[in-house]
Design an enzyme around this catalytic site. Structure first.
Site, mmCIF file in Angstrom:
data_model
loop_
_atom_site.group_PDB
_atom_site.id
_atom_site.type_symbol
_atom_site.label_atom_id
_atom_site.label_comp_id
_atom_site.label_asym_id
_atom_site.label_seq_id
_atom_site.Cartn_x
_atom_site.Cartn_y
_atom_site.Cartn_z
ATOM 1 N N THR A 63 0.835 -1.196 0.000
ATOM 2 C CA THR A 63 0.000 0.000 0.000
ATOM 3 C C THR A 63 0.866 1.241 0.000
ATOM 4 O O THR A 63 1.177 1.823 1.012
ATOM 5 C CB THR A 63 -0.984 0.035 1.173
ATOM 6 O OG1 THR A 63 -1.838 1.158 0.992
ATOM 7 C CG2 THR A 63 -0.340 0.101 2.508
ATOM 8 N N GLU A 119 3.835 1.777 10.328
ATOM 9 C CA GLU A 119 2.865 2.154 11.360
ATOM 10 C C GLU A 119 3.362 1.743 12.749
ATOM 11 O O GLU A 119 3.587 0.562 13.024
ATOM 12 C CB GLU A 119 1.513 1.519 11.049
ATOM 13 C CG GLU A 119 0.841 2.183 9.868
ATOM 14 C CD GLU A 119 -0.403 1.467 9.403
ATOM 15 O OE1 GLU A 119 -1.200 2.105 8.694
ATOM 16 O OE2 GLU A 119 -0.579 0.280 9.723
ATOM 17 N N ASN A 141 -3.938 -0.001 13.698
ATOM 18 C CA ASN A 141 -4.753 -0.786 12.785
ATOM 19 C C ASN A 141 -6.040 -1.318 13.402
ATOM 20 O O ASN A 141 -6.979 -1.656 12.691
ATOM 21 C CB ASN A 141 -3.911 -1.930 12.217
ATOM 22 C CG ASN A 141 -2.986 -1.441 11.137
ATOM 23 O OD1 ASN A 141 -3.397 -1.209 10.000
ATOM 24 N ND2 ASN A 141 -1.729 -1.233 11.486
#
Length: 407
Positions: free
Chosen positions: A194, A280, A402
């Site tokens: 992504t 992340e 997430n």
């Protein structure tokens, strides 16, 4: 005597440093606060190359972009939104991507097939076209640092910072520039995860030659990063070449071809490493270099396996020099390895020699693993294959981010 290739990074450069490019970014309301709509524009139709996610489920913008490029191998503008991926949205999603393309073409008075479309964000939600369409009309491109910063912000999702880079080199005695911006923080896995990458250059190079070069360089850079092992539905790297630098057309037979490949490699590698660093919740960049493999392909397999191991990632986060996790990742990598000849080091410390522990200092290792960049070096002692990969540690914050991505 081999002539030294002089490719240097331009600290004050940006996506609009190469001749002919302008950008804009603004907040359309798709996201709560940050800019979420951007455009990259070239003053003339640019030669183009692109690579896409290998996920078999590909979002509508990818199909539309492929269709645009296939018509003439030219792109003059790329319209990008963040906050909504326009993926798994059926026929309506395809119509919305076409609408973005058509409205952008009208805005800049260029043919529709000169427009590429990119989206990133939440999967499965219909596009808020009532916000996007009127704001495409408000995009006013320019070449200032402010324009570049606004564009860089417009493509981000969970990223904590904008990824940007710029390099220059000399080709045919002409100064040529290459710059890029990218986004990517989670759902990153080799084979185009992504992430979105937009690269501009003013070199003179035909699209088919550029496509071959990009594919090879991406395999050594963007496809060598991983954050969490997930490959997304949307993302791409696209390169636009304005042909305004004044050099002779580049081909592999050109005397300065090596300089161009180095320029493209450094641009892609710098963006890839920034993405890996911004995984992340990440606190550390992990760089793995493998030498002595049976082939370069095997070396890359091993490097990717190590940097992609959740157990290696958590050990780095916890400052635990658990080399057993690294050796296990080597063993299941799928590469040809001799279990009796492996050398391994973390930073300055040799942990294994011919697969035997060296009795390193745990205290020294713990101190080293507190750094922001962690280097892992492996020598398989089989042949001359080499490869690299980049990733990040796996932290508590990754789960937190997430677990609440849509809230």
């Amino acid at each position: 005597m081999i002539e030294k290739i002089n490719v240097k990074q331009i600290d004050q450069g940006s996506i609009v440093t190469p001749k002919g490019f302008q950008v804009a970014g603004l907040h359309s309301g798709v996201k709560r606060k940050r800019n979420d709509l951007g455009v990259l524009y070239c003053e003339k139709p640019a030669n183009v190359a692109a690579v896409y996610t290998l996920n078999k489920i590909q979002a509508a913008p990818i199909h539309v972009t492929k269709e645009s490029i296939e018509q003439e191998n030219k792109i003059q503008a790329v319209i990008i939104n963040s906050g909504n991926a326009n993926a798994c949205t059926g026929e309506q999603g395809r119509k919305d991507a076409y609408t973005m393309r058509n409205v952008t073409a009208e805005k800049f008075q260029v043919p529709e097939h000169y427009i590429a479309v990119a989206s990133t964000g939440i999967i499965g939600l219909e596009m808020p076209m009532d916000k996007i369409v009127p704001h495409i009309e408000k995009l006013e491109v320019g070449v200032s640092d402010t324009h570049a910063a606004q564009f860089g912000e417009s493509i981000l999702t969970t990223d904590t910072f904008s990824k940007a880079t710029c390099f220059e080199a000399e080709i045919d005695g002409k100064k040529v520039s290459m710059a890029g911006v990218a986004k990517g923080s989670g759902m990153i896995e080799p084979n185009m995860g992504t992430m979105l990458g937009f690269i501009t250059t003013d070199v003179n190079i035909e699209s088919d030659v550029l496509q071959t070069a990009l594919k090879e360089v991406v395999d050594q850079t963007f496809n060598c990063i991983t954050v969490d092992g997930d490959t997304s539905t949307n993302d791409m790297v696209i390169v636009l070449a304005s042909d305004l630098a004044g050099n002779e057309p580049l081909t592999p037979n050109h005397q300065d071809w090596a300089a161009f490949i180095e320029l493209l490699t450094k641009t892609c590698e710098d963006l890839a490493k920034q993405i890996a660093r911004d995984g992340e919740g990440a606190t550390k960049l992990i760089e793995v270099e493998v030498k002595g493999a049976a082939s370069n392909e095997d070396a890359q397999k091993v490097a990717k396996s190590i940097v992609g191991s959740s157990l290696v990632k958590t050990a780095v986060f916890g400052t635990d020099a658990n080399w057993g996790r690294i050796i296990a990742a080597i063993g299941y990598s799928g590469a040809d390895v001799n279990p009796e000849t492996i050398d391994m080091a973390i930073g300055p410390m040799t942990l294994l020699k011919n697969s035997q522990p060296t009795g390193f200092s745990e205290e020294e290792a713990t101190n080293y693993l507190q750094n922001e960049t962690i280097e892992i070096n492996v020598h398989l002692n089989m042949d001359e294959g080499i490869g690299k990969a980049w990733g990040c540690d796996l932290t508590y914050d990754y789960v937190r981010i997430n677990a609440s991505y849509r809230s």
